[in-house]
Design an enzyme around this catalytic site. Structure first.
Site, PDB file in Angstrom:
ATOM      1  CD  GLU A  56       3.068  -0.876   7.740  1.00  0.00           C
ATOM      2  OE1 GLU A  56       3.451  -0.759   8.914  1.00  0.00           O
ATOM      3  OE2 GLU A  56       3.089   0.078   6.924  1.00  0.00           O
ATOM      4  CG  ASP A  99      -0.278  -0.154   2.530  1.00  0.00           C
ATOM      5  OD1 ASP A  99       0.715  -0.916   2.601  1.00  0.00           O
ATOM      6  OD2 ASP A  99      -0.711   0.457   3.520  1.00  0.00           O
TER       7      ASP A  99
END
Length: 389
Positions: free
Chosen positions: A137, A78
């Site tokens: 995350e 991400d």
């Protein structure tokens, strides 16, 4: 080891190309649909079986020619809602207000390239390598979601890497014990009684309450916790008042707590509640604390960390290994090590000559792409040597 090193060199251009493609197309938490598909395409070419997780992410497995243990390698995918400020790179983000400002594009490229290299030595593997391409995350939810979808079921050990711009390229670190801190979020709502700014005696000013709290709360760190047990309490946001001549009735603040001890975490939470309630009471108002637990501290297994340190020295030289002090940054790798042994390494990617020394989450953050070779090799060597030792 020599064979894996040669394979990493063979794929160097592909590592960079894949990373740059991801950098141009950053995706936020649980929105990594394109990234998931790009990883799946390469795994299909490699004929490495995998399954997609919900809503995004991939778990793949490479089964060696001989039976043995299972080691998991983890990377994440991400990006961040940050505007890219670097102008002079050909692979600048194409998404306004989004950038891979923490190096997760490099992580994904490194792990995928490690899968390519390990595929070529599959016949020599004793056991199974599981590749975990984790979403989300940055909000500490991805690892938890992957664990819930059986990411570590049957895993004997797990290894993760983070590129680190505060370490020079060519170096790596994997310390024994505490590595990353817990990362919790708190919010406090102060309630007073509003009124005209010219008549404060008829009011209870929430702005005064919240200001007093912010000024005094650092005493929780300096006077209520063990000075040998690090803790950070940060107030990052305040929202108070509606107009210049109106006494504020409501105030809200948000912050974070970072520490390495669950006992300290509990003590700080109780202190924040007491400070908020008593401060509000002193001024004639009320306060309500909401405390949300984030990640738990990342604590590297001693045997695993020492094993990783030996790999660093053997593959990159004694000078490459540094003992990086623990950071109070948060990292949801801890959700994996709650279920199995493992360790988490840092790979230096800072290089002032290439302007890659900027802090993580900064709009000018970038990665020295030469450092990705070390990450790929460390992933591959850890898995191969763990399974075959």
């Amino acid at each position: 080891m020599k064979e894996l090193k040669t394979l990493v060199q063979k794929y160097k251009a592909e590592i960079i190309d894949f990373r740059r493609d991801l950098h141009q197309h950053p995706e936020l938490q649980f929105e990594e649909f394109r990234t998931t598909e790009k990883v799946a395409e390469v795994l299909d070419q490699l004929e490495i079986p995998y399954r997609k997780t919900e809503p995004t992410g991939i778990i793949a497995e490479l089964v060696g020619a001989n039976p043995g243990k299972t080691v998991a390698l983890r990377a994440y995918m991400d990006a961040l809602p940050v505007q890219e400020l670097t102008e002079d790179i050909p692979y600048k983000s194409l998404e306004d207000g989004k950038i891979h400002a923490c190096g997760h594009d490099a992580h994904t490229a490194m792990l995928l390239t490690a899968a390519k290299a390990l595929k070529e030595v599959q016949a020599q593997l004793k056991g199974t390598v599981r590749f975990i391409f984790q979403p989300s995350e940055e909000n500490a939810q991805g690892a938890k979601a992957m664990v819930a979808q059986d990411a570590v079921d049957g895993v004997d050990d797990v290894f993760g890497i983070h590129v680190w711009s505060q370490m020079l390229s060519g170096t790596a670190s994997c310390v024994v014990g505490s590595s990353f801190a817990s990362a919790d979020i708190f919010s406090i709502d102060f309630k007073g009684r509003g009124g005209h700014g010219a008549m404060p005696d008829a009011c209870v000013d929430a702005a005064v309450m919240v200001s007093a709290f912010v000024m005094n709360v650092q005493s929780v760190v300096s006077r209520e916790t063990n000075p040998l047990d690090p803790v950070v309490v940060t107030v990052g946001k305040m929202d108070v008042g509606t107009r210049f001549n109106v006494i504020a009735e409501n105030a809200r603040l948000e912050g974070t707590v970072r520490c390495f001890s669950l006992e300290t975490r509990d003590r700080v939470e109780k202190a924040l509640k007491r400070y908020a309630e008593q401060t509000a009471l002193m001024y004639g108002g009320t306060a309500t604390l909401e405390y949300n637990y984030g990640t738990v501290p990342v604590v590297n297994d001693e045997e695993d960390a020492l094993f990783a340190q030996e790999l660093i020295k053997e593959n990159f030289g004694e000078a490459a290994l540094i003992q990086k002090s623990p950071t109070t940054g948060g990292e949801d790798f801890s959700y994996f090590t709650e279920h199995t042994s493992g360790c988490f390494a840092l790979v230096g990617c800072g290089n002032p000559e290439k302007d890659t020394q900027w802090a993580h989450h900064h709009g000018r953050f970038n990665v020295d792409e030469d450092a990705m070779e070390i990450g790929v090799e460390l992933y591959g060597q850890y898995a191969f040597e763990y399974l075959n030792k």
